[in-house]
Design a protein around this motif. Structure first.
Motif, PDB file in Angstrom:
ATOM      1  N   GLN A  27     -47.096  24.222  87.556  1.00  0.00           N
ATOM      2  CA  GLN A  27     -46.434  23.506  88.564  1.00  0.00           C
ATOM      3  C   GLN A  27     -46.184  21.986  88.210  1.00  0.00           C
ATOM      4  OE1 GLN A  27     -44.973  25.022  91.295  1.00  0.00           O
ATOM      5  NE2 GLN A  27     -45.218  26.895  90.181  1.00  0.00           N
ATOM      6  N   PRO A  28     -44.682  21.588  88.422  1.00  0.00           N
ATOM      7  CA  PRO A  28     -44.712  20.098  88.252  1.00  0.00           C
ATOM      8  C   PRO A  28     -45.557  19.354  89.236  1.00  0.00           C
ATOM      9  CG  PRO A  28     -42.820  21.164  89.306  1.00  0.00           C
ATOM     10  CD  PRO A  28     -43.809  22.504  89.097  1.00  0.00           C
ATOM     11  N   GLU A  29     -45.986  18.059  88.551  1.00  0.00           N
ATOM     12  CA  GLU A  29     -46.896  16.952  89.570  1.00  0.00           C
ATOM     13  C   GLU A  29     -45.836  16.651  90.564  1.00  0.00           C
ATOM     14  OE1 GLU A  29     -48.943  12.890  89.162  1.00  0.00           O
ATOM     15  OE2 GLU A  29     -48.800  14.477  87.221  1.00  0.00           O
ATOM     16  N   HIS A  30     -44.652  16.319  90.223  1.00  0.00           N
ATOM     17  CA  HIS A  30     -43.686  15.584  90.994  1.00  0.00           C
ATOM     18  C   HIS A  30     -42.704  16.359  91.385  1.00  0.00           C
ATOM     19  CE1 HIS A  30     -45.464  11.836  89.620  1.00  0.00           C
ATOM     20  NE2 HIS A  30     -45.118  12.158  88.374  1.00  0.00           N
ATOM     21  N   SER A  31     -41.957  15.932  92.746  1.00  0.00           N
ATOM     22  CA  SER A  31     -41.007  16.813  93.310  1.00  0.00           C
ATOM     23  C   SER A  31     -39.632  16.611  92.687  1.00  0.00           C
ATOM     24  CB  SER A  31     -40.801  16.173  94.906  1.00  0.00           C
ATOM     25  OG  SER A  31     -40.272  14.749  94.716  1.00  0.00           O
ATOM     26  N   PRO A  32     -38.974  17.575  93.004  1.00  0.00           N
ATOM     27  CA  PRO A  32     -37.471  17.579  92.392  1.00  0.00           C
ATOM     28  C   PRO A  32     -36.694  16.363  92.716  1.00  0.00           C
ATOM     29  CG  PRO A  32     -37.858  19.960  93.414  1.00  0.00           C
ATOM     30  CD  PRO A  32     -38.913  18.796  93.748  1.00  0.00           C
ATOM     31  N   GLU A  33     -37.087  15.852  93.828  1.00  0.00           N
ATOM     32  CA  GLU A  33     -36.238  14.588  94.212  1.00  0.00           C
ATOM     33  C   GLU A  33     -36.596  13.424  93.546  1.00  0.00           C
ATOM     34  OE1 GLU A  33     -35.966  17.578  97.388  1.00  0.00           O
ATOM     35  OE2 GLU A  33     -37.810  16.449  96.461  1.00  0.00           O
ATOM     36  N   PHE A  34     -38.055  13.441  93.061  1.00  0.00           N
ATOM     37  CA  PHE A  34     -38.576  12.146  92.320  1.00  0.00           C
ATOM     38  C   PHE A  34     -37.943  12.206  91.020  1.00  0.00           C
ATOM     39  CE2 PHE A  34     -41.656  10.821  89.294  1.00  0.00           C
ATOM     40  CZ  PHE A  34     -42.092   9.537  89.765  1.00  0.00           C
ATOM     41  N   GLY A  48     -40.144  16.623  71.892  1.00  0.00           N
ATOM     42  CA  GLY A  48     -38.861  15.759  71.379  1.00  0.00           C
ATOM     43  C   GLY A  48     -37.421  16.334  71.798  1.00  0.00           C
ATOM     44  N   ALA A  49     -37.529  17.488  72.554  1.00  0.00           N
ATOM     45  CA  ALA A  49     -36.127  18.129  72.940  1.00  0.00           C
ATOM     46  C   ALA A  49     -35.525  17.177  73.832  1.00  0.00           C
ATOM     47  CB  ALA A  49     -36.637  19.521  73.448  1.00  0.00           C
ATOM     48  N   GLU A  50     -34.225  17.464  73.887  1.00  0.00           N
ATOM     49  CA  GLU A  50     -33.192  16.598  74.778  1.00  0.00           C
ATOM     50  C   GLU A  50     -33.531  17.134  76.097  1.00  0.00           C
ATOM     51  OE1 GLU A  50     -28.653  15.186  75.137  1.00  0.00           O
ATOM     52  OE2 GLU A  50     -29.389  16.212  73.586  1.00  0.00           O
ATOM     53  N   ILE A  51     -33.633  16.221  76.866  1.00  0.00           N
ATOM     54  CA  ILE A  51     -33.582  16.677  78.422  1.00  0.00           C
ATOM     55  C   ILE A  51     -32.217  16.580  79.130  1.00  0.00           C
ATOM     56  CG2 ILE A  51     -34.463  15.974  80.858  1.00  0.00           C
ATOM     57  CD1 ILE A  51     -36.793  16.716  78.979  1.00  0.00           C
ATOM     58  N   GLN A  52     -31.941  17.945  79.626  1.00  0.00           N
ATOM     59  CA  GLN A  52     -30.607  18.133  80.292  1.00  0.00           C
ATOM     60  C   GLN A  52     -30.945  17.706  81.701  1.00  0.00           C
ATOM     61  OE1 GLN A  52     -28.057  18.809  78.673  1.00  0.00           O
ATOM     62  NE2 GLN A  52     -28.987  19.151  76.522  1.00  0.00           N
ATOM     63  N   ASN A  53     -29.914  17.296  82.272  1.00  0.00           N
ATOM     64  CA  ASN A  53     -29.857  16.989  83.751  1.00  0.00           C
ATOM     65  C   ASN A  53     -31.279  16.115  83.836  1.00  0.00           C
ATOM     66  OD1 ASN A  53     -27.542  18.323  84.115  1.00  0.00           O
ATOM     67  ND2 ASN A  53     -28.613  20.279  84.312  1.00  0.00           N
ATOM     68  N   PHE A  54     -32.267  16.667  84.471  1.00  0.00           N
ATOM     69  CA  PHE A  54     -33.326  15.959  84.970  1.00  0.00           C
ATOM     70  C   PHE A  54     -34.698  16.636  84.504  1.00  0.00           C
ATOM     71  CE2 PHE A  54     -34.550  18.289  88.484  1.00  0.00           C
ATOM     72  CZ  PHE A  54     -33.220  18.638  89.399  1.00  0.00           C
ATOM     73  N   PRO A  55     -35.942  15.779  84.242  1.00  0.00           N
ATOM     74  CA  PRO A  55     -37.026  16.692  83.524  1.00  0.00           C
ATOM     75  C   PRO A  55     -37.592  17.729  84.599  1.00  0.00           C
ATOM     76  CG  PRO A  55     -37.457  14.334  83.987  1.00  0.00           C
ATOM     77  CD  PRO A  55     -35.977  14.561  84.436  1.00  0.00           C
ATOM     78  N   ALA A  56     -38.344  18.473  83.676  1.00  0.00           N
ATOM     79  CA  ALA A  56     -39.240  19.563  84.363  1.00  0.00           C
ATOM     80  C   ALA A  56     -40.642  18.915  85.250  1.00  0.00           C
ATOM     81  CB  ALA A  56     -39.369  20.566  83.499  1.00  0.00           C
ATOM     82  N   ASP A  57     -40.852  17.832  84.610  1.00  0.00           N
ATOM     83  CA  ASP A  57     -41.872  16.891  85.133  1.00  0.00           C
ATOM     84  C   ASP A  57     -41.691  15.688  84.486  1.00  0.00           C
ATOM     85  OD1 ASP A  57     -43.901  16.193  86.765  1.00  0.00           O
ATOM     86  OD2 ASP A  57     -45.354  17.544  86.013  1.00  0.00           O
ATOM     87  N   PHE A  58     -42.875  14.860  84.739  1.00  0.00           N
ATOM     88  CA  PHE A  58     -42.656  13.347  84.297  1.00  0.00           C
ATOM     89  C   PHE A  58     -44.295  13.036  84.455  1.00  0.00           C
ATOM     90  CE2 PHE A  58     -42.016   8.750  83.987  1.00  0.00           C
ATOM     91  CZ  PHE A  58     -41.087   8.639  82.980  1.00  0.00           C
ATOM     92  N   LEU A  59     -44.574  12.606  83.031  1.00  0.00           N
ATOM     93  CA  LEU A  59     -46.063  12.295  82.732  1.00  0.00           C
ATOM     94  C   LEU A  59     -46.072  10.863  82.575  1.00  0.00           C
ATOM     95  CD1 LEU A  59     -46.990  15.316  80.713  1.00  0.00           C
ATOM     96  CD2 LEU A  59     -47.028  14.926  83.267  1.00  0.00           C
ATOM     97  N   PHE A  60     -46.484   9.905  83.511  1.00  0.00           N
ATOM     98  CA  PHE A  60     -46.702   8.634  83.131  1.00  0.00           C
ATOM     99  C   PHE A  60     -47.786   8.143  82.072  1.00  0.00           C
ATOM    100  CE2 PHE A  60     -44.465   8.183  86.975  1.00  0.00           C
ATOM    101  CZ  PHE A  60     -43.606   6.913  86.946  1.00  0.00           C
ATOM    102  N   GLU A  61     -48.889   9.126  82.229  1.00  0.00           N
ATOM    103  CA  GLU A  61     -49.981   8.715  81.297  1.00  0.00           C
ATOM    104  C   GLU A  61     -49.599   9.209  79.863  1.00  0.00           C
ATOM    105  OE1 GLU A  61     -50.604  12.780  83.178  1.00  0.00           O
ATOM    106  OE2 GLU A  61     -49.817  11.021  83.731  1.00  0.00           O
ATOM    107  N   ASN A  62     -48.552  10.070  79.782  1.00  0.00           N
ATOM    108  CA  ASN A  62     -48.031  10.367  78.336  1.00  0.00           C
ATOM    109  C   ASN A  62     -46.825   9.704  77.886  1.00  0.00           C
ATOM    110  OD1 ASN A  62     -50.359  12.313  78.517  1.00  0.00           O
ATOM    111  ND2 ASN A  62     -49.229  14.152  78.554  1.00  0.00           N
ATOM    112  N   GLY A  63     -46.489   8.885  78.869  1.00  0.00           N
ATOM    113  CA  GLY A  63     -45.283   8.066  78.621  1.00  0.00           C
ATOM    114  C   GLY A  63     -43.826   8.654  78.650  1.00  0.00           C
TER     115      GLY A  63
END
Length: 236
Positions: A173-180, A146-161
């Motif tokens: 390691q993050p699943e997605h690239s920094p650009e994504f 529940g922490a606030e995301i600063q700038n952009f997230p460390a990763d993004f989990l579509f399956e977790n919402g």
């Protein structure tokens, strides 16, 4: 869809009633008064009779509001609009007011028609529809702590919402690239996306998995074919 030698069943998305089906008698006749108003991808104002005995309604009046002529001249824009239409008609239902989804759809078609960042239109539309249908993705808060995301997230989990913060990602390691991940953060702003097609693909899979039966959306395959054709090179 053909109904008889002279009539058609026209399926449409209404701001007040969601997805509805209309029986248009003599629709194939050149003298049909509703012809241009009921073209695919047209926005129209209609008056119809609901008898309450059938899912098919009879149109009394139809007035064309916007035909989106420039969209129709561009094959890729037209294919993107067809994806929007097919998702609406396959996944959304009749019944309660769908005014917010209708307005997002209206805006998306206007952008495709008038050229304001058209490449981002489909992914932003899918993001809004997921939100409206109760499947919003968390962009600014970590889905685990529940922490606030600063700038952009460390990763993004579509399956977790949604987004994951650096503390919850830990040493993984993050699943997605920094650009994504940067593009994910830009979705809620007017900033230009770096790779809207990659986001579009991920959101398309997410939307299919959450808005009911996982059916094939033929227009999305057609969109990919159009894009592949546009960028292929041939000897001359």
């Amino acid at each position: 869809m053909p109904y008889s030698d002279s009539s058609l069943i026209v399926k449409g998305f209404c701001s007040d009633f969601g997805v509805q089906s209309f029986l248009v008698k003599s629709a194939k006749s050149k003298n049909c008064p509703f012809k241009s108003s009921l073209d695919p991808l047209a926005e129209s104002e209609i008056v119809f009779h609901d008898s309450g005995k059938s899912d098919l309604h009879f149109i009394r009046e139809a007035n064309l509001i916007d035909w989106f002529p420039h969209l129709r001249k561009d094959l890729e824009k037209n294919a993107m609009a067809e994806v929007i239409a097919e998702i609406l008609l396959r996944y959304l239902s009749a019944g309660p007011s769908q005014e917010l989804v209708f307005r997002y759809t209206e805006k998306a078609l206007q952008i495709l028609d008038r050229g304001e960042k058209p490449q981002e239109t489909l992914v932003r539309w899918m993001w809004h529809v997921a939100d409206c249908e109760g499947y919003a993705l968390s962009l600014h808060e970590c889905v685990r702590c529940g922490a606030e995301i600063q700038n952009f997230p460390a990763d993004f989990l579509f399956e977790n919402g949604g987004a994951l913060c650096q503390n919850c990602l830990g040493v993984l390691q993050p699943e997605h690239s920094p650009e994504f991940l940067a593009d994910i953060a830009r979705l809620s702003t007017r900033e230009q996306l770096h790779n809207p097609r990659f986001l579009e693909c991920e959101f398309f899979k997410y939307l299919k998995n959450h808005l009911g039966e996982n059916r094939e959306v033929k227009s999305y395959h057609w969109l990919q074919e159009v894009r592949n054709y546009a960028f292929c090179k041939t000897d001359s």
